[in-house]
Each structure stands twice: as C-alpha cells, then as structure tokens.
Design a protein around this motif. Structure first.
Motif, short mmCIF file in Angstrom:
data_model
loop_
_atom_site.label_atom_id
_atom_site.label_comp_id
_atom_site.label_asym_id
_atom_site.label_seq_id
_atom_site.Cartn_x
_atom_site.Cartn_y
_atom_site.Cartn_z
N LYS A 151 0.80 -1.28 -0.18
CA LYS A 151 0.06 0.05 -0.03
C LYS A 151 0.71 1.09 0.11
CE LYS A 151 -3.88 -2.24 2.47
NZ LYS A 151 -4.80 -2.05 3.63
N GLN A 155 6.92 9.42 2.73
CA GLN A 155 6.35 8.19 2.23
C GLN A 155 7.42 7.08 2.13
OE1 GLN A 155 4.24 8.97 -1.27
NE2 GLN A 155 2.59 9.80 -0.33
N GLN A 173 1.13 4.44 -2.76
CA GLN A 173 0.95 5.82 -2.46
C GLN A 173 2.28 6.58 -3.11
OE1 GLN A 173 0.30 6.00 1.84
NE2 GLN A 173 -1.78 5.46 1.62
N THR A 231 2.73 9.64 -5.68
CA THR A 231 3.42 10.79 -5.62
C THR A 231 4.35 11.20 -6.46
OG1 THR A 231 2.75 10.55 -3.20
CG2 THR A 231 4.40 12.32 -3.76
#
Length: 342
Positions: free
Chosen positions: A25, A166, A29, A33
């Motif tokens: 996951k 992230q 993301q 980005t």
C-alpha cells in the motif's frame, strides 16, 4: 480402492505477511506521488520552453522594425548618394549597420528553431511537424508577473517532502517486516478425505470411511545464522539516513523558495527599469531621426541612437525572459506549478 479429499491451510498469525501488505500500500502511494512530481517537472519545463519561444518571436518582431528603419534610411542614402548629397562612407555605414542587424536576426531565427524543437520534444510532437506559437501578450505576461502573490510557504505541502515522508514510512515498514521474520508463525490446517475399498464397487465387501483432521502448527525461528539481525540493523540505518535526508530536504526546499522570492522581486524591479529604458531609447531614436532629416543631427547620432535602441530592446527582452523564468521557479517552489495553465 479409491479416495478423494480436500485440505485448507490458513495462516492465523504471520506478522511478516501483514507487513508485506502494508508495504504494498505504501509503495502504491509513493508511486502516485512520484507521478505527480514528474508531472510538475514536465509542466515547468514545457512552460519555460513555451514562454521562451514566444519571447524569441517577439524579439524577432522588434528586429524587423529596426531593419525596416535601416532599410528606409539606406534607400534614402542611396538616392542622396546618386545625387551627390551624401558621402559614400555615410551610405556604407548604413549598409554595415543593416548587415549586422540581419546577421543578429539570423542568429535569433536559429535560436527560435532550436527552442521550437525542444518544445516539440517535450510535448511529444514529431520533429518534422511544424508548430505555430500564438503571439506573446506582453501586457498579460507583465500582469502575471506583477500580480503574482507571495504565498506562505508550507514545506509539508511540497511533493518532494511528501515523497520522502512516504519513503520513511516504507523504510519503517521494511524494518518491521525484518523484525517480523524472527517472530513465530501460527498456521491452521484442516483436512477431510473419503476412502473406498472392496472386491467390488458394491456388495458386502465394499466399504467406505471418512478421515478428517484439524491441527494448529507453530513455527518458531530459533537460529538463522545472524542474517535476520543484520537485516534489522541495516533497515534501522536506512531509516536514520532518511531522517537526515529529511532535515537536509527541508533546508533545501526552504532555501529554494526564498531564493525564488528574491529573484522574483529582483526581476520585477529589472523589468520596470528596462521597460522605461526601452521607451526612452525609442523616443531618443525618433527625435534623433527627425533632427537628422531636418539637418540638426549627423549620421553618427542616428546610428548611435539606433544601436542604443536595439540594445535597450534586447535588455528588455532578456529581463522579460528572466522574469518569466523567475515566475515559473516561484510557482514550482511553492507547489502551485500545476495552476500555471489556468
């Protein structure tokens, strides 16, 4: 004899598997980005090439005006030389100045073609396809530059900062996954089968009976050759490095924004002064040409005024180009580059 059966295996507790799902996951993301950051880079690069192409075409228009003036003067000089009213050297000076302008114009045309090719490359256009750029709107560009507000800078809204956050999250999950590999794994197993046997498929000698089993298995790592420990330490070091990179990135982004603001302020001041200087040079050139036609100025004054005008025009064009670049850099620094085409 014959038999059939079915078995089911379900992991009840596997921390490494849970971490793998979270890592997937987080990777999704991070990829999203990254796509947004790449889009911002493409927008900034395309906008820079587009405005540069427009400004180069505008500079060619200014050169055409200067060339038209020189051609008009050269025609008058040739007519006067035929009548013996001017010296040959004066007519030759006009011809030399005109030739120099044509040479500079050829350089601008070549630079314009290069810019168009770069723009086609950035937009994915075929190189053999001609593109037409709409004429530059100087008033619109100046309004865009002078009306641009200075938004409050928030580093947490910047895409590079989000990407690093992230990445840190993913590194933390990878460290958790490394730790999970030394934890026990609990697995549920269920089996059911049916067995048949006999001399025939019917009769008293034919029998069938079911077999079922339900079990729990616990896997406990005891010794892994220190590889798991080394993996955990490596993940911890990567996480520490990411935290250091975050501090450096915050300073870099803040510095970039502050520099973009200072450059924007300087560009505004420069474009104002160069625009006044260009207008003044145009007035001087017009008055000098009028005085020359009335016999109140010599040819050197006209040529000097023309050269000053061309230099003032080029300075204004350079200031305009620098201002547009400063505007784009500021929009990219504050994270609003995607709004540049709205």
């Amino acid at each position: 004899s014959a038999n059939w059966g079915a078995s089911i295996t379900q992991q009840l507790v596997n921390f490494a598997l849970f971490s793998a799902v979270d890592i997937a996951k987080a990777a999704e993301q991070l990829a999203a980005t990254g796509v947004a950051a790449d889009a911002d880079d493409v927008i900034a690069q395309t906008a820079t090439l587009f405005y540069s192409t427009q400004i180069l075409e505008y500079s060619l228009d200014l050169f055409d005006e200067s060339l038209a003036t020189m051609e008009r003067m050269a025609a008058v000089m040739e007519a006067n030389r035929s009548n013996g009213l001017v010296r040959n050297v004066d007519a030759d000076r006009i011809a030399v100045t005109k030739m120099n302008l044509e040479t500079e114009k050829s350089g601008l045309i070549q630079a314009l073609e290069v810019q168009k090719n770069l723009l086609k490359l950035e937009m994915g256009f075929p190189m053999d396809q001609e593109i037409a750029i709409e004429p530059v709107d100087i008033d619109r560009i100046e309004s865009m530059i002078f009306l641009e507000s200075m938004p409050r800078f928030n580093v947490e809204e910047q895409l590079p900062f989000k990407m690093l956050q992230q990445q840190k999250e993913m590194l933390g999950l990878q460290k958790r996954a490394a730790v999970s590999e030394v934890l026990p794994v609990l697995v549920l197993n269920a089996n059911y089968s049916m067995n048949y046997m006999g001399d025939h498929f019917y009769g008293e000698t034919y029998h069938h009976f079911p077999v079922s089993m339900l079990s729990l298995s616990l896997k406990v790592p005891i010794f892994t050759g220190m590889s798991k420990t080394a993996k955990i330490k490596k993940a911890g070091l990567e996480l520490q490095k990411a935290e250091h990179d975050e501090r450096m990135l915050v300073q870099s982004l803040t510095m970039g924004y502050n520099n973009a603001r200072m450059q924007m302020d300087q560009s505004r001041s420069t474009i104002c002064s160069q625009k006044r200087n260009k207008d003044l040079a145009q007035d001087v050139r017009r008055v000098t040409e009028t005085n020359y036609n009335e016999g109140l100025a010599n040819l050197s004054d006209v040529l000097n005024a023309s050269s000053s005008l061309i230099q003032a025009q080029m300075n204004y064009i350079n200031a305009l180009s620098s201002s547009v670049k400063s505007y784009i850099d500021l929009k990219k620094a504050d994270g609003s580059i995607s709004e540049i085409n709205r």
